[in-house]
Enzyme design. Sequence first.
Site, short mmCIF file in Angstrom:
data_model
loop_
_atom_site.label_atom_id
_atom_site.label_comp_id
_atom_site.label_asym_id
_atom_site.label_seq_id
_atom_site.Cartn_x
_atom_site.Cartn_y
_atom_site.Cartn_z
N ARG A 47 0.84 -1.19 0.00
CA ARG A 47 0.00 0.00 0.00
C ARG A 47 0.87 1.23 0.00
NH1 ARG A 47 -3.72 -2.64 4.68
NH2 ARG A 47 -4.95 -3.91 3.29
N THR A 48 0.26 2.34 -0.42
CA THR A 48 0.98 3.60 -0.39
C THR A 48 1.06 4.08 1.05
OG1 THR A 48 0.06 4.17 -2.54
CG2 THR A 48 1.04 5.95 -1.27
N THR A 49 2.27 4.16 1.58
CA THR A 49 2.42 4.65 2.96
C THR A 49 3.13 5.99 2.98
OG1 THR A 49 4.46 3.42 3.16
CG2 THR A 49 2.47 2.37 4.00
N ASP A 151 -5.19 2.58 1.20
CA ASP A 151 -4.24 2.61 0.10
C ASP A 151 -4.55 3.84 -0.73
OD1 ASP A 151 -3.61 0.52 -2.84
OD2 ASP A 151 -2.38 2.03 -1.82
N PRO A 152 -4.27 5.02 -0.18
CA PRO A 152 -4.77 6.24 -0.81
C PRO A 152 -4.02 6.62 -2.08
CG PRO A 152 -3.41 6.78 1.08
CD PRO A 152 -3.51 5.30 1.05
#
Lengths: 271, 191
Positions: A47-49, A151-152
């Site tokens: 995921r986008t962190t 997971d923006p």
Amino acid sequence: GGRRWRGGAGGRMAFRIGSGAAKCFSAGAEMRNEEALVAGAAAPARRTTTPYVTGSSVLGIKCSDGVVIAADTLASYGSMAKFRKISRLHEVSSTCVVGASGEYSDFQELKRTLDAVMMEQYCRDDGHHMTPSAIHQYLTRVMYGRRNKVDPLWNSVVLAGYHDNVATLGLVDLFGTNFESEVIATGYGLHMGLPLLRKAYREDLTVAEAKVIMEDILRVLFYRDARSTNSIQIAAVSASGVEISDIIELETKWDYQRFIVGARNADVSTW
Amino acid sequence: MFRNQYDTDITTYSPQGRVHQIEYAMEAVKQGSAVVGLRAKDYVVLATLKRSTSELASNQRKLFEIDSHVGVAISGLTADARVLTRFMRTECHNHKFVYETSMPVSHLVLTIADKCQVSTQRASKRPFGVGLLVAGYDATGAHLYQTCPSGNYFEYKAFAIGARSQSAKTYLERHFETFEELDLKDLCRHA
């Protein structure tokens, strides 16, 4: 851009249940990753962190005859000014334009998503055209949906539209926060640009006046935001459609005496 | 229409290039009681003839509100109609959630037509045995559409489907050119 966000999703989250429990949690995730690599299996979903290639501020202001938004043409790689002439503005339809700050690859993904929706509309060919506020709501659903999956799409998107003589200016961010306003700004523009936009805003503002205001505010941001450049783009939506300008190089003044002469004594500063 | 050796399956064409099962499904629409639709510049009107199975029974409902800007009148298999109207309602609702605007009527009719078409091209399914007259008002004005078990749809200024609809169509053909400028009261009178 450039802020490090603590506590992303996935196995790295440190819950304060008890240090023992936290260690077990992250150790387990790392072990799973290693096991997966050794076994040759598909890696677990990521995921986008944190964002990597980021755009700085986007500004927007409503006018009596349209809407104007502006952004610089820089995509930073942390503190490095890596991609100096990229466009952070995108024409969605003949009545709508968007600009984004934050992760540039997520903005590219958003562009593809929006273009796909516009293509569907084109193929339907039924005389209906999505209004800018419909596109705004659609974007909100997309962003909020990704937020719920933790997971923006790591962006703050400014949307400007002029459809049937109605001006729309709105924002959607990585959480799905959405609103419309006469003046909008993201990033450092939110802190330094928004007060200037508010001061400049009048009900009878014209697109031509707003373009000049945008240049001035982006110049201020170039002076003060360490992740910006003086190469900018301004987009205007009005009754005559969407117009995204070519790259404008802002003139800046650096020949102040204090800069040239420098701080000789301890009590003289260049601020 | 007489039985022939090519009408058993939906997946069989006849040598004349017809799919008889679809045509038989359209017969089911003609068995329903009459439904009439008329369109003016700013209004669309649907009128239906309600039937009941016996004196003891209540009348069969034929008009359904889909959204604040769309309504339908049905003719044919009522159970199939119920499935389609439920589908239309969720489509409109979903559109409003995603785009915060009312669903354009042409777009809605297209989704129903596509849904009807799917069941004309699967061996495991049968066509929807219901025809709809869809009346709606959106950004491009007032609209009247007819949908068909075949998956076709057409836009009309005035139309009628169901039993004895031919006499209704004859009347409409005589008067439809005057409908454009009528107000709601006069339009209802014609209906």
